[in-house]
Scaffold this motif. Sequence first.
Motif, PDB file in Angstrom:
ATOM      1  N   PHE A  25      -0.080 -19.493  38.646  1.00  0.00           N
ATOM      2  CA  PHE A  25       0.982 -18.336  38.566  1.00  0.00           C
ATOM      3  C   PHE A  25       1.661 -18.027  37.179  1.00  0.00           C
ATOM      4  CE2 PHE A  25       1.226 -19.210  43.368  1.00  0.00           C
ATOM      5  CZ  PHE A  25       0.531 -17.698  43.690  1.00  0.00           C
ATOM      6  N   ARG A  26       1.841 -16.517  36.889  1.00  0.00           N
ATOM      7  CA  ARG A  26       2.694 -16.573  35.704  1.00  0.00           C
ATOM      8  C   ARG A  26       4.055 -16.576  36.073  1.00  0.00           C
ATOM      9  NH1 ARG A  26       1.333 -11.015  32.903  1.00  0.00           N
ATOM     10  NH2 ARG A  26      -0.893 -11.837  33.125  1.00  0.00           N
ATOM     11  N   GLU A  27       4.528 -16.084  37.268  1.00  0.00           N
ATOM     12  CA  GLU A  27       5.672 -15.858  37.854  1.00  0.00           C
ATOM     13  C   GLU A  27       5.635 -16.301  39.577  1.00  0.00           C
ATOM     14  OE1 GLU A  27       7.235 -11.772  38.315  1.00  0.00           O
ATOM     15  OE2 GLU A  27       6.221 -11.654  36.631  1.00  0.00           O
ATOM     16  N   GLN A  28       6.669 -16.613  40.105  1.00  0.00           N
ATOM     17  CA  GLN A  28       6.501 -16.521  41.460  1.00  0.00           C
ATOM     18  C   GLN A  28       6.316 -15.344  42.273  1.00  0.00           C
ATOM     19  OE1 GLN A  28       6.942 -19.555  42.557  1.00  0.00           O
ATOM     20  NE2 GLN A  28       6.577 -19.150  44.567  1.00  0.00           N
ATOM     21  N   PRO A  29       5.309 -15.308  43.001  1.00  0.00           N
ATOM     22  CA  PRO A  29       4.999 -13.990  43.786  1.00  0.00           C
ATOM     23  C   PRO A  29       5.804 -13.605  44.682  1.00  0.00           C
ATOM     24  CG  PRO A  29       3.388 -15.949  44.528  1.00  0.00           C
ATOM     25  CD  PRO A  29       4.438 -16.401  43.270  1.00  0.00           C
ATOM     26  N   GLU A  30       6.303 -12.326  44.541  1.00  0.00           N
ATOM     27  CA  GLU A  30       7.288 -11.998  45.748  1.00  0.00           C
ATOM     28  C   GLU A  30       6.447 -11.561  47.090  1.00  0.00           C
ATOM     29  OE1 GLU A  30      10.678 -10.241  45.906  1.00  0.00           O
ATOM     30  OE2 GLU A  30      10.765 -11.596  44.154  1.00  0.00           O
ATOM     31  N   MET A  31       5.178 -11.322  47.028  1.00  0.00           N
ATOM     32  CA  MET A  31       4.214 -11.064  48.264  1.00  0.00           C
ATOM     33  C   MET A  31       2.898 -11.612  48.116  1.00  0.00           C
ATOM     34  SD  MET A  31       3.718  -7.775  50.087  1.00  0.00           S
ATOM     35  CE  MET A  31       4.705  -7.601  51.474  1.00  0.00           C
ATOM     36  N   PRO A  73      -3.429  -4.034  49.404  1.00  0.00           N
ATOM     37  CA  PRO A  73      -1.893  -4.060  49.491  1.00  0.00           C
ATOM     38  C   PRO A  73      -1.408  -3.039  50.697  1.00  0.00           C
ATOM     39  CG  PRO A  73      -2.688  -2.649  47.692  1.00  0.00           C
ATOM     40  CD  PRO A  73      -4.016  -3.453  48.056  1.00  0.00           C
ATOM     41  N   MET A  74      -2.392  -2.010  51.128  1.00  0.00           N
ATOM     42  CA  MET A  74      -2.038  -1.270  52.084  1.00  0.00           C
ATOM     43  C   MET A  74      -2.244  -1.879  53.512  1.00  0.00           C
ATOM     44  SD  MET A  74      -1.086   1.369  50.413  1.00  0.00           S
ATOM     45  CE  MET A  74      -1.277   3.113  51.138  1.00  0.00           C
ATOM     46  N   THR A  75      -3.180  -2.599  53.786  1.00  0.00           N
ATOM     47  CA  THR A  75      -3.542  -3.245  55.035  1.00  0.00           C
ATOM     48  C   THR A  75      -3.615  -4.562  55.050  1.00  0.00           C
ATOM     49  OG1 THR A  75      -5.823  -2.596  54.522  1.00  0.00           O
ATOM     50  CG2 THR A  75      -4.923  -1.031  55.688  1.00  0.00           C
ATOM     51  N   GLY A  76      -3.579  -5.290  54.080  1.00  0.00           N
ATOM     52  CA  GLY A  76      -3.744  -6.642  54.027  1.00  0.00           C
ATOM     53  C   GLY A  76      -2.896  -7.428  54.789  1.00  0.00           C
ATOM     54  N   ARG A 103       6.314  -4.323  43.791  1.00  0.00           N
ATOM     55  CA  ARG A 103       6.841  -4.087  45.290  1.00  0.00           C
ATOM     56  C   ARG A 103       7.887  -2.911  45.332  1.00  0.00           C
ATOM     57  NH1 ARG A 103       8.436  -8.459  49.213  1.00  0.00           N
ATOM     58  NH2 ARG A 103       8.375  -6.503  50.786  1.00  0.00           N
ATOM     59  N   PRO A 104       7.706  -1.658  45.679  1.00  0.00           N
ATOM     60  CA  PRO A 104       8.519  -0.910  45.890  1.00  0.00           C
ATOM     61  C   PRO A 104      10.016  -1.399  46.575  1.00  0.00           C
ATOM     62  CG  PRO A 104       7.149  -0.355  47.439  1.00  0.00           C
ATOM     63  CD  PRO A 104       6.394  -1.457  46.617  1.00  0.00           C
ATOM     64  N   GLU A 105      11.241  -0.977  46.192  1.00  0.00           N
ATOM     65  CA  GLU A 105      12.388  -1.477  46.691  1.00  0.00           C
ATOM     66  C   GLU A 105      12.346  -1.053  48.037  1.00  0.00           C
ATOM     67  OE1 GLU A 105      15.075  -3.168  45.686  1.00  0.00           O
ATOM     68  OE2 GLU A 105      13.765  -3.961  43.962  1.00  0.00           O
ATOM     69  N   PRO A 106      12.878  -1.650  49.012  1.00  0.00           N
ATOM     70  CA  PRO A 106      12.876  -0.768  50.456  1.00  0.00           C
ATOM     71  C   PRO A 106      14.023   0.253  50.226  1.00  0.00           C
ATOM     72  CG  PRO A 106      13.356  -3.239  50.595  1.00  0.00           C
ATOM     73  CD  PRO A 106      13.014  -3.050  49.043  1.00  0.00           C
ATOM     74  N   ILE A 107      13.735   1.611  50.571  1.00  0.00           N
ATOM     75  CA  ILE A 107      14.837   2.746  50.621  1.00  0.00           C
ATOM     76  C   ILE A 107      14.968   2.731  52.192  1.00  0.00           C
ATOM     77  CG2 ILE A 107      14.908   4.818  49.931  1.00  0.00           C
ATOM     78  CD1 ILE A 107      13.001   4.482  47.637  1.00  0.00           C
ATOM     79  N   PRO A 108      16.383   2.951  52.492  1.00  0.00           N
ATOM     80  CA  PRO A 108      16.814   3.261  53.924  1.00  0.00           C
ATOM     81  C   PRO A 108      16.008   4.516  54.111  1.00  0.00           C
ATOM     82  CG  PRO A 108      18.693   2.726  52.525  1.00  0.00           C
ATOM     83  CD  PRO A 108      17.574   3.125  51.592  1.00  0.00           C
ATOM     84  N   ALA A 109      15.511   4.590  55.520  1.00  0.00           N
ATOM     85  CA  ALA A 109      14.836   5.947  55.959  1.00  0.00           C
ATOM     86  C   ALA A 109      15.988   7.155  56.100  1.00  0.00           C
ATOM     87  CB  ALA A 109      14.494   5.527  57.254  1.00  0.00           C
ATOM     88  N   ALA A 110      15.498   8.245  55.733  1.00  0.00           N
ATOM     89  CA  ALA A 110      16.448   9.335  55.644  1.00  0.00           C
ATOM     90  C   ALA A 110      16.029  10.342  56.908  1.00  0.00           C
ATOM     91  CB  ALA A 110      16.311  10.164  54.479  1.00  0.00           C
ATOM     92  N   THR A 111      16.513  11.424  57.127  1.00  0.00           N
ATOM     93  CA  THR A 111      16.263  12.451  58.198  1.00  0.00           C
ATOM     94  C   THR A 111      14.962  12.807  57.784  1.00  0.00           C
ATOM     95  OG1 THR A 111      18.563  12.626  58.464  1.00  0.00           O
ATOM     96  CG2 THR A 111      17.206  14.414  59.599  1.00  0.00           C
ATOM     97  N   CYS A 112      14.301  13.187  58.724  1.00  0.00           N
ATOM     98  CA  CYS A 112      12.629  13.871  58.685  1.00  0.00           C
ATOM     99  C   CYS A 112      13.107  15.296  58.256  1.00  0.00           C
ATOM    100  CB  CYS A 112      11.967  13.767  60.144  1.00  0.00           C
ATOM    101  SG  CYS A 112      10.539  14.880  59.812  1.00  0.00           S
ATOM    102  N   MET A 113      12.541  15.741  57.284  1.00  0.00           N
ATOM    103  CA  MET A 113      12.585  17.116  56.681  1.00  0.00           C
ATOM    104  C   MET A 113      11.369  17.962  57.122  1.00  0.00           C
ATOM    105  SD  MET A 113      12.206  15.757  52.760  1.00  0.00           S
ATOM    106  CE  MET A 113      12.975  14.503  52.732  1.00  0.00           C
TER     107      MET A 113
END
Length: 440
Positions: free
Chosen positions: A318-324, A330-333, A358-368
């Motif tokens: 590792f070059r750095e500690q993995p976040e995941m 990455p989509m189905t693993g 890893r994308p920052e978790p973003i709170p869900a908004a209202t369906c548009m």
Amino acid sequence: MARMFGGIHPADRKENTRRKPLMRPDSPPERVFLPLDMSSGAPAVPVVEQGQQVYVGELIARADGEESAHVHASVSGVVEGVVDYPFPWGGSAPAIVIANDGQNALCPDLPEPLSMDSASQEDIMERIQLCGITDMGRDASPAHWKILRARGRADTLIVNAAESDPYVTADHRVMLELGAQVLLGARALARALGVSRAFIAVEGDKLNAAESMESRISNRQERVELRILPSRYPLGGEKQIVRAITGREVPPGGEALDVRCVVFNVACALAVGTAISRGTPVTHRAVTVSGGAVNRPRNLWAPIGTPLTDLVTAAGGFREQPEMMLLGGPMTGVVLRDLTSPLLKNTNSLLCLAGWERPEPIPAATCMRCGQCVDVCPMHLAPVLVRRALEAGDMAQMYKLHPSDCMECGCCSYICPAHIPLVSIVRAGRKALEEEVEAQ
Ligand code: SF4
Ligand code: SF4
């Protein structure tokens, strides 16, 4: 070029490994842990004893039933026993442990090569079964069992080399470096199945692999045809590839065989080609080790049963500690808690992602009501409507929306501008429907 419905174009992040040739790990694993359960059927039954010397390719566990597959030693050395060992999907499962003697000595009793000039359907079937070959993509069904089911029902073989998952390039390298074996495997599979048409399906972003396969095919005047597909995730899904190649639509809840097709992964075709030409069972596989946390991302040709931590060591650590950490794309693993579990026959990649990947978790908004989740769904589902039916508890409507057809590709969640976790919602819809059916 063949076409597909839906799908997305995530950042492919394959540039770190797609030009790196397959290589054996610099230092072989000290021990391999070969799970008895590496097929869709019953676990294999050990046929070796503690302290026994074994050689590469030697049978160490015999298949138990038609839907089970033999397991063979992937290194030479001494059997230390059968232990409960961590399994990638959680928990543990019995595995045969071999202490590697580093000699890589081949079993002297491997079968002779088969000649495709004279090999019959049954010769090929027997060889595939003997060599413990499973489909080596998401499906781990034994290849001989798939062939038996498909005989007389299928008219088309598709060798799936689409590899649309971001980061993963192992199949790409296999086609470039071992294309002759892949082609031989495709011919053998077609003959064993008795089908009239065989295709190798490659995504357009692997043009060098496609050209390499094409030159082999045209040189030999093969009956196998090459099909170049658009680069689009999740083209590697079985139903998507069948539709893209043949135009046939697999019915809801159905499988490729319902429309007279059989799909095998390219790694399986390689294993069949090697079993025919050399008599070698499945002992190694190509695996991509990548992600921003890995020092030297690469494609390895590694013994089955190698602990995942040894694969990371072979990629420079590792070059750095993995976040995941993920087994698969990455989509189905499958998310890994640690790296103790072993490389399986159907493991194509190990991804160790850095924080910035890893994308920052973003709170869900209202369906548009933009409809993008419907546009991208390769299974023609309407995740937005599944969500509405789930919230309303409307199971009659849920039934019409077929959430059980979801392949969990993640396209809907990826595209949703309101960041609604649609995959989880569709999964919950499927579960609610199943409970409703059970209660009736
Ligand atoms: S509903 Fe399922 S199949 Fe459709 S895009 Fe979402 S995850 Fe993929
Ligand atoms: S993509 Fe998201 S915002 Fe758009 S319709 Fe679907 S759920 Fe609603």
